[in-house]
Design a protein around this motif. Structure first.
Motif, PDB file in Angstrom:
ATOM      1  N   THR A  83       0.862  -1.277   0.212  1.00 36.27           N
ATOM      2  CA  THR A  83       0.104   0.060  -0.066  1.00 36.27           C
ATOM      3  C   THR A  83       0.885   1.408   0.177  1.00 36.27           C
ATOM      4  OG1 THR A  83      -0.130  -0.183   2.385  1.00 36.27           O
ATOM      5  CG2 THR A  83      -2.324  -1.240   1.079  1.00 36.27           C
ATOM      6  N   GLY A  84       2.097   1.095  -0.382  1.00 41.41           N
ATOM      7  CA  GLY A  84       2.834   2.483  -0.755  1.00 41.41           C
ATOM      8  C   GLY A  84       3.349   3.227   0.864  1.00 41.41           C
ATOM      9  N   SER A  85       2.749   4.275   0.826  1.00 41.93           N
ATOM     10  CA  SER A  85       3.078   5.102   1.827  1.00 41.93           C
ATOM     11  C   SER A  85       2.155   5.411   2.899  1.00 41.93           C
ATOM     12  CB  SER A  85       3.832   6.544   1.654  1.00 41.93           C
ATOM     13  OG  SER A  85       2.867   7.473   0.610  1.00 41.93           O
ATOM     14  N   ARG A  86       1.042   4.763   2.646  1.00 43.67           N
ATOM     15  CA  ARG A  86      -0.355   4.797   3.425  1.00 43.67           C
ATOM     16  C   ARG A  86       0.152   4.378   4.723  1.00 43.67           C
ATOM     17  NH1 ARG A  86      -4.679   0.935   1.787  1.00 43.67           N
ATOM     18  NH2 ARG A  86      -5.121   2.590   0.064  1.00 43.67           N
ATOM     19  N   PRO A  87      -0.234   5.535   5.775  1.00 49.52           N
ATOM     20  CA  PRO A  87       0.003   5.203   7.233  1.00 49.52           C
ATOM     21  C   PRO A  87      -0.882   4.389   8.021  1.00 49.52           C
ATOM     22  CG  PRO A  87      -1.027   7.482   7.123  1.00 49.52           C
ATOM     23  CD  PRO A  87      -0.741   6.867   5.690  1.00 49.52           C
ATOM     24  N   TYR A  88      -0.390   3.383   8.611  1.00 50.45           N
ATOM     25  CA  TYR A  88      -1.023   2.308   9.677  1.00 50.45           C
ATOM     26  C   TYR A  88      -0.867   3.153  11.062  1.00 50.45           C
ATOM     27  CZ  TYR A  88      -1.871  -0.335   5.563  1.00 50.45           C
ATOM     28  OH  TYR A  88      -2.139  -1.069   4.372  1.00 50.45           O
ATOM     29  N   VAL A  89      -1.788   3.495  11.702  1.00 48.24           N
ATOM     30  CA  VAL A  89      -1.140   4.304  13.028  1.00 48.24           C
ATOM     31  C   VAL A  89      -1.851   3.633  14.042  1.00 48.24           C
ATOM     32  CG1 VAL A  89      -1.618   6.657  14.190  1.00 48.24           C
ATOM     33  CG2 VAL A  89      -1.603   6.406  11.591  1.00 48.24           C
ATOM     34  N   GLU A  90      -1.104   3.160  14.945  1.00 47.16           N
ATOM     35  CA  GLU A  90      -1.559   2.648  16.360  1.00 47.16           C
ATOM     36  C   GLU A  90      -1.415   3.861  17.425  1.00 47.16           C
ATOM     37  OE1 GLU A  90       0.957  -0.945  17.536  1.00 47.16           O
ATOM     38  OE2 GLU A  90       1.362  -1.502  15.356  1.00 47.16           O
ATOM     39  N   VAL A  91      -2.636   3.965  18.027  1.00 46.63           N
ATOM     40  CA  VAL A  91      -3.071   5.019  18.787  1.00 46.63           C
ATOM     41  C   VAL A  91      -2.710   4.490  20.218  1.00 46.63           C
ATOM     42  CG1 VAL A  91      -4.656   6.640  19.647  1.00 46.63           C
ATOM     43  CG2 VAL A  91      -4.772   6.191  17.465  1.00 46.63           C
ATOM     44  N   PRO A  92      -2.019   5.317  21.191  1.00 48.66           N
ATOM     45  CA  PRO A  92      -1.696   4.902  22.550  1.00 48.66           C
ATOM     46  C   PRO A  92      -3.146   4.604  23.338  1.00 48.66           C
ATOM     47  CG  PRO A  92      -0.953   7.248  22.172  1.00 48.66           C
ATOM     48  CD  PRO A  92      -1.386   6.502  20.900  1.00 48.66           C
ATOM     49  N   ALA A  93      -2.859   4.329  24.490  1.00 51.31           N
ATOM     50  CA  ALA A  93      -4.018   4.042  25.352  1.00 51.31           C
ATOM     51  C   ALA A  93      -4.159   5.210  26.236  1.00 51.31           C
ATOM     52  CB  ALA A  93      -3.896   2.729  26.385  1.00 51.31           C
ATOM     53  N   THR A  94      -5.225   5.483  26.635  1.00 52.34           N
ATOM     54  CA  THR A  94      -5.513   6.660  27.759  1.00 52.34           C
ATOM     55  C   THR A  94      -5.122   6.159  28.801  1.00 52.34           C
ATOM     56  OG1 THR A  94      -7.669   6.093  28.187  1.00 52.34           O
ATOM     57  CG2 THR A  94      -7.576   7.613  26.226  1.00 52.34           C
ATOM     58  N   VAL A  95      -5.173   5.012  29.120  1.00 50.83           N
ATOM     59  CA  VAL A  95      -5.087   4.333  30.452  1.00 50.83           C
ATOM     60  C   VAL A  95      -3.610   3.896  31.094  1.00 50.83           C
ATOM     61  CG1 VAL A  95      -5.714   1.988  30.133  1.00 50.83           C
ATOM     62  CG2 VAL A  95      -6.400   3.025  32.457  1.00 50.83           C
ATOM     63  N   GLN A  96      -2.573   4.003  30.138  1.00 54.41           N
ATOM     64  CA  GLN A  96      -1.444   3.433  30.228  1.00 54.41           C
ATOM     65  C   GLN A  96      -0.316   4.349  29.611  1.00 54.41           C
ATOM     66  OE1 GLN A  96      -0.948  -0.616  29.447  1.00 54.41           O
ATOM     67  NE2 GLN A  96       1.211  -0.808  29.619  1.00 54.41           N
ATOM     68  N   PHE A  97       0.907   4.729  30.241  1.00 54.83           N
ATOM     69  CA  PHE A  97       1.558   5.392  29.708  1.00 54.83           C
ATOM     70  C   PHE A  97       1.996   5.396  28.126  1.00 54.83           C
ATOM     71  CE2 PHE A  97       6.205   6.767  28.519  1.00 54.83           C
ATOM     72  CZ  PHE A  97       6.136   7.787  29.040  1.00 54.83           C
ATOM     73  N   PRO A  98       2.154   6.493  27.627  1.00 52.99           N
ATOM     74  CA  PRO A  98       1.988   7.750  27.743  1.00 52.99           C
ATOM     75  C   PRO A  98       0.639   8.447  28.132  1.00 52.99           C
ATOM     76  CG  PRO A  98       2.036   7.657  25.418  1.00 52.99           C
ATOM     77  CD  PRO A  98       2.126   6.341  26.140  1.00 52.99           C
ATOM     78  N   CYS A  99      -0.393   7.660  28.240  1.00 55.47           N
ATOM     79  CA  CYS A  99      -1.725   8.364  28.692  1.00 55.47           C
ATOM     80  C   CYS A  99      -1.995   9.413  27.769  1.00 55.47           C
ATOM     81  CB  CYS A  99      -1.963   8.861  30.047  1.00 55.47           C
ATOM     82  SG  CYS A  99      -1.356   7.327  31.283  1.00 55.47           S
TER      83      CYS A  99
END
Length: 472
Positions: A316-332
């Motif tokens: 898929t080329g340069s399309r970003p796959y983004v893992e978002v952090p948890a609100t409940v664990q560092f870095p919150c």
């Protein structure tokens, strides 16, 4: 977690855990801590290291959250934080290029809120890795309020809203927490915890009856003429992800019908290739399906509780796959996506309750280097927390670190010497009997190499060069 470094400077203040949290085309966020010392939150900043202007943002805090606005796109800035007259290292960053075209709207992305009301899953994240189940409610509340202050038009939460899918958790979310969004619309994906039926969990029916207000766990909406696909990647009482054939056909149908609309996709599990921590099992089928649709702008997920951005050049080329952090664990943290006519900008922000973010970091329990490992894994690199995407190009900043790791006594001596001359900061090392002295962080390898020579002759210390967040 190892012995504490004794303070010997005249103010009793030291700069620790200084981090370039996020970076945009016109703003930057830097955070740090002055342990057990309340101090001012100040920073020197300018386009050349010899012409820095001081700005003071707060006067009395142990936890320092500084946001600088009105920066120029694609411009190098030099900066140095200060508290009680004690300076951190002299660092640099280059702001991101602004996406082309007119600004259209923005939306927040949050994940893994794990609301529990005392009914906890007792998973390894809680036991070992700093998951703040006892502060899940105020963390989600603050993330909502923080994101609304950034003038978002929409919010998406990508699952694990609850910790055990109990009725109390679903009702608490519906009646007490999600109302903080006020008139800002929000969209919800289920997570694997939201499909628990063990220990009296209600599973997906609880999600549908109490939160989703729809017949199916997956859905789509058109917002500002953009397609938002909310995908259900979860199975009852399983941690692994999977997208069933019915949904696969639905995804293909929705993307085909809306092929002229830009699209954002959301699901709970990572989907860009095999994942050691319970990603979707049929990732190859999903990638094969979505590669045919260039209108997909980005794909967002949670589950892993970290900042991480990847691409799949082959599929898929340069399309970003983004893992978002948890609100409940560092870095919150939470993220904000700012959408323009020809692309978008992404920024991940620590919650403004920096005391809770640091509490999560401190609760990470491992015999060797727990806090250092957690910081590297969950916080990620600056390019995992900030990027611009337009004209099929992904622009990600980098920052390189010049540091010396010593036993605590000698680290403190070097820190005191360096901070009195150039400025310096301290962060945990992998060996808990040691500490890492940060002598500088720079946005290019050339600048870092140049500083390496200067610091060696000045302090006689052999510093190590590495990309921040990518230590080996």
């Amino acid at each position: 977690m190892g012995s504490k470094i004794k303070l010997t400077n005249s103010t009793g203040t030291k700069i620790t855990n200084e981090e370039l949290c996020t970076l945009g085309s016109q703003h930057a966020v830097i955070t740090w801590v002055t342990p057990q010392q309340r101090a001012d939150t100040s920073m020197y900043i300018g386009e050349t290291p010899k012409h820095l202007k001081k700005h003071t943002f707060a006067l009395d805090s142990e936890f320092h959250y500084l946001e600088m606005y009105n920066l120029k796109p694609s411009t190098r800035y030099w900066y140095q934080v200060e508290s009680n007259g004690v300076k951190g290292s002299l660092n640099s960053f280059t702001t991101l290029p602004a996406p082309k075209g007119k600004y259209l709207f923005s939306f927040a992305v949050m994940s893994d809120t794990h609301i529990n009301y005392g009914e906890v899953a007792e998973d390894i994240n809680e036991i070992y890795f700093g998951k703040l189940v006892d502060y899940a409610n105020p963390l989600l509340t603050q993330c909502i309020l923080d994101s609304k202050r950034r003038n978002i038009d929409l919010a998406v939460i990508t699952g694990d809203l609850t910790d055990t899918a109990s009725r109390l958790q679903y009702l608490g979310l519906r009646n007490q927490l999600l109302p903080y969004f006020g008139d800002t619309p929000y969209l919800l994906c289920p997570g694997n915890h939201d499909k628990y039926t063990k220990n009296s969990g209600l599973g997906e029916q609880g999600f549908l009856d109490n939160l989703a207000d729809r017949e199916k766990t997956y859905t789509s909406i058109i917002f500002k003429d953009y397609l938002f696909l909310l995908i259900d990647s979860c199975r009852q009482d399983e941690n692994w992800g999977d997208i069933d054939p019915v949904q696969m056909r639905w995804i293909e149908s929705m993307l085909t019908t809306n092929k002229d609309r830009p699209a954002f996709l959301f699901l709970h599990h990572p989907c860009n290739g095999p994942d050691l921590w319970f990603g979707i099992k049929n990732n190859r089928e999903f990638l094969k399906l979505t590669r045919s649709f260039p209108n997909i702008q980005g794909i967002f997920c949670g589950h892993i509780h970290r900042n991480y951005v990847s691409v799949n050049r082959l599929m898929t080329g340069s399309r970003p796959y983004v893992e978002v952090p948890a609100t409940v664990q560092f870095p919150c943290a939470y993220a904000v996506v700012r959408v323009y006519e020809n692309g978008f900008a992404y920024n991940s922000y620590k919650v403004s309750r920096l005391d809770l973010s640091e509490m999560s970091r401190e609760r990470f329990i491992l015999k060797k280097g727990g806090k250092a490992i957690l910081t590297r894994y969950c916080l990620g690199r600056i390019g995992d927390r900030s990027f611009s995407y337009f004209n099929d190009q992904l622009f990600r900043p980098k920052q390189y670190e010049l540091s010396v790791t010593l036993d605590n006594t000698n680290a403190n001596k070097l820190y005191e010497n360096a901070r009195s001359i150039d400025g310096a900061s301290l962060i945990p090392a992998y060996d808990t009997k040691k500490a890492k002295v940060i002598l500088g962080r720079y946005d290019s390898l050339h600048l870092t190499t140049q500083a390496f020579r200067e610091k060696f002759f000045r302090y006689g210390a052999y510093a190590r060069i590495m990309e921040v967040g990518n230590e080996s």
